[in-house]
Structure formats: structure tokens, C-alpha cells
Scaffold this active site. Structure first.
Site, PDB file in Angstrom:
ATOM      1  N   THR A  98      -2.614  32.490  32.350  1.00 34.52           N
ATOM      2  CA  THR A  98      -3.746  33.346  32.003  1.00 34.52           C
ATOM      3  C   THR A  98      -3.542  34.679  32.716  1.00 34.52           C
ATOM      4  O   THR A  98      -3.598  34.745  33.945  1.00 34.52           O
ATOM      5  CB  THR A  98      -5.078  32.709  32.431  1.00 34.52           C
ATOM      6  OG1 THR A  98      -5.276  31.499  31.702  1.00 34.52           O
ATOM      7  CG2 THR A  98      -6.242  33.644  32.151  1.00 34.52           C
ATOM      8  N   LYS A 173      -8.702  33.984  25.531  1.00 36.13           N
ATOM      9  CA  LYS A 173      -8.946  33.231  26.774  1.00 36.13           C
ATOM     10  C   LYS A 173     -10.043  33.902  27.590  1.00 36.13           C
ATOM     11  O   LYS A 173     -10.851  33.224  28.244  1.00 36.13           O
ATOM     12  CB  LYS A 173      -7.659  33.131  27.589  1.00 36.13           C
ATOM     13  CG  LYS A 173      -7.788  32.359  28.913  1.00 36.13           C
ATOM     14  CD  LYS A 173      -8.198  30.906  28.698  1.00 36.13           C
ATOM     15  CE  LYS A 173      -8.399  30.155  30.017  1.00 36.13           C
ATOM     16  NZ  LYS A 173      -7.140  29.814  30.693  1.00 36.13           N
ATOM     17  N   LYS A 241     -10.394  35.126  39.322  1.00 36.38           N
ATOM     18  CA  LYS A 241      -9.260  35.890  38.796  1.00 36.38           C
ATOM     19  C   LYS A 241      -9.431  36.124  37.306  1.00 36.38           C
ATOM     20  O   LYS A 241      -9.293  37.241  36.807  1.00 36.38           O
ATOM     21  CB  LYS A 241      -7.953  35.146  39.055  1.00 36.38           C
ATOM     22  CG  LYS A 241      -6.714  35.896  38.556  1.00 36.38           C
ATOM     23  CD  LYS A 241      -5.608  35.018  38.026  1.00 36.38           C
ATOM     24  CE  LYS A 241      -5.964  34.165  36.875  1.00 36.38           C
ATOM     25  NZ  LYS A 241      -4.832  33.568  36.145  1.00 36.38           N
TER      26      LYS A 241
END
Length: 293
Positions: A98, A173, A241
Site C-alpha cells: 500500500t 485502497k 500510514k
């Protein structure tokens, strides 16, 4: 059809994902920053391991990567011992990390110079999904390239979708993490309210999960949240994050993410409580800590 593949990064996701590829009959060579873990994987799955990414990708048809963040990705892709130093023309580079859409496009452009195709393919489903081979894959790239890698990815996924050009998988995502953040905060507040009202948590969830309030988070996390157990699952540090990536992208595309920014701040509070490695459902721990003050 059996293929020669490489897998770079054997964390909680990559280790089982690479294992599923080996179980599916592919010839798999792995690389991990901690070589002992790569050797352990090779022994467990009758595969091979290499000392550098460059060596691992030698003659591979498809190279899969699953590392930590943008900087980790660059560290394994670039340099004299990086993936691009050893990858062969005509192969496909698939990144399950990711990351930002920016770094996906950057790596794709550099790979293209070597006649290597690139797919950004972040996943959802967590450690359990990786271990059980039922991940959801969100991909960005060309249709022709995706058609080549999709059958191979079925070894560790139950659904994969091409969302558009390179970077689209990462953008999807971001949507995924935005939605999860809101769902977890809502569940945390609901359970807190139920406790304060003196309700039976199990009966409450058994009732409302049958209706419009039901969610994956409710089904899979309410019991541990009610019990105050958070030492498992997708870590708060990693969620922050991911939310940071989404919030930065929102600055570029003009999206308003008020709730996401708020929940990101709540996760910062969890980190301050020492819960950086807690599961993301620990938003309830933050509420309870605030309530005790």
C-alpha cells in the site's frame, strides 16, 4: 500453468501470499531483508531464496512485491542490487504494497524503460485473508497485463479488479481505508454507548448486525473490542500510514475528508497510549481512556 515467480518481502502478508503461490505449483524464489526468514520460508514451502532482490528476480516471469511503504518500495526496486537491476525484459512487476499513487506511477515509468510491465495491486483482507488465501486485490495498469497476472493471483485472492491505469489500485485502497476508518469509529462509539447504557453487548450486536448497521468490522471485531483485546490484527501504525497517504492525495484532488482526518487524529491518540501495534479496532480503547479522565 506453472510459472517462475519471485516474491519480495515476507512480512505478515507476504509470507503466506508467497506460500500460496508455491502451493499452487509455481516455482518461487523469495527475498526478505531478514535472510533467516527467507530461508525459513524456503524450507517450509520447498522454494528458494536469494540474498538480494536482484538475484531473486533472475529469469522470473512475474515479480511480486509486498513491503512497508513508499521508501521501502524504492529501496528494493532501485540500486545495484534492486529488482530493476536484475529483472528481464518482458516480465511483469506487481506491487502489493500500500503506497502512494505517485510512487506507483514512478516505478511503472522506470520499469517501462526496461520493457517491463507494472501493476499496482494493493490488497485488503488483512493477515487472516493472506493466510487463508482470500484477499481482495485492487489493481491499476493495462487490461492486457492484468489478464496475465490475475490467474496467478488467484492463489492468494478470492477477488481482484482492475480499476484503471497505473495508480488506480492505490487510489481504490485509499477509498477502502477511508471507509474502514469511519466504520471502526462508529462501532467503537456504539459499543461504548451500549456499555454506558448497561446493555448486553452480545445481544445488541446479534440484533443490529442483522440490519443496516451490520459490517465486517462488527462481525469480526465486536467481541474483542468488548473484551478490550487489541493485541492482534492490522496495526494502528500502519493504518495511520495509509490514512496519511489518503489525506495527502485529497490535497491533490480536492476531496474533503473531514471524518478521515478526525479519525486519523484519534489513532494518534491511541499511539500516545502506547497502542501503535494495537489492532485498528482499538479506537474503543481511546474512548474509554478519555472517558476515565
Amino acid at each position: 500453468m506453472s510459472m517462475k515467480v519471485a516474491f519480495i518481502g515476507l512480512g505478515v502478508m507476504g509470507y503466506p501470499m508467497a506460500g500460496h503461490l508455491a502451493k499452487a505449483g509455481h516455482s518461487v524464489c523469495v527475498y526478505n531483508r531478514t535472510q533467516a526468514k527467507a530461508q525459513k520460508w524456503a524450507n517450509e514451502f520447498s522454494g528458494s531464496f536469494a540474498a538480494t532482490p536482484r538475484e531473486a528476480v533472475n529469469d522470473a516471469d512475474i515479480v511480486f512485491m509486498c513491503v512497508g511503504n513508499d521508501d521501502d518500495l524504492r529501496s528494493v526496486v532501485y540500486g545495484a542490487n534492486g529488482v530493476l537491476a536484475g529483472i528481464k525484459a518482458g516480465s511483469i512487476l506487481v506491487d502489493h504494497t500500500t503506497t502512494s499513487a505517485t510512487v506507483a506511477r514512478e516505478v511503472a515509468a522506470k520499469a517501462a524503460l526496461l520493457k517491463v510491465d507494472f501493476i499496482d495491486a494493493p490488497v485488503s483482507g488483512g493477515q487472516a485473508g493472506a493466510e487463508n488465501g482470500v484477499l481482495t486485490v485492487m489493481a491499476g495498469g493495462s487490461e492486457a497485463v492484468f489478464a496475465k497476472v490475475q490467474p496467478v493471483m488467484t492463489a492468494f485472492s478470492r477477488f481482484s479488479q482492475l480499476l484503471g491505469g497505473v495508480g488506480s489500485g492505490q487510489l481504490c485502497k485509499m477509498v477502502n481505508q477511508i471507509c474502514i476508518a469511519g466504520a471502526v469509529q462508529g462501532l467503537a462509539e456504539g459499543l461504548h454507548f451500549a456499555k454506558q447504557a448497561g446493555l448486553d453487548g452480545e445481544k445488541v450486536i446479534e440484533t443490529i448486525s442483522k440490519g443496516a448497521a451490520g459490517s465486517w468490522q462488527m462481525e469480526n471485531r465486536y467481541k474483542t473490542m468488548w473484551a478490550g483485546e487489541y493485541d492482534f490484527g492490522f496495526a494502528v501504525d500502519w493504518m495511520r500510514k495509509d490514512l496519511g497517504i489518503a489525506l495527502n492525495e485529497a490535497k491533490n484532488n480536492g476531496a474533503t475528508l473531514a471524518m478521515t482526518a478526525t479519525v486519523d487524529g484519534y489513532y494518534a491518540d491511541v499511539q500516545a497510549l502506547g497502542g501503535g501495534r494495537y489492532d485498528t479496532s482499538s479506537l474503543l480503547a481511546r474512548i474509554e481512556a478519555q472517558h476515565k479522565k
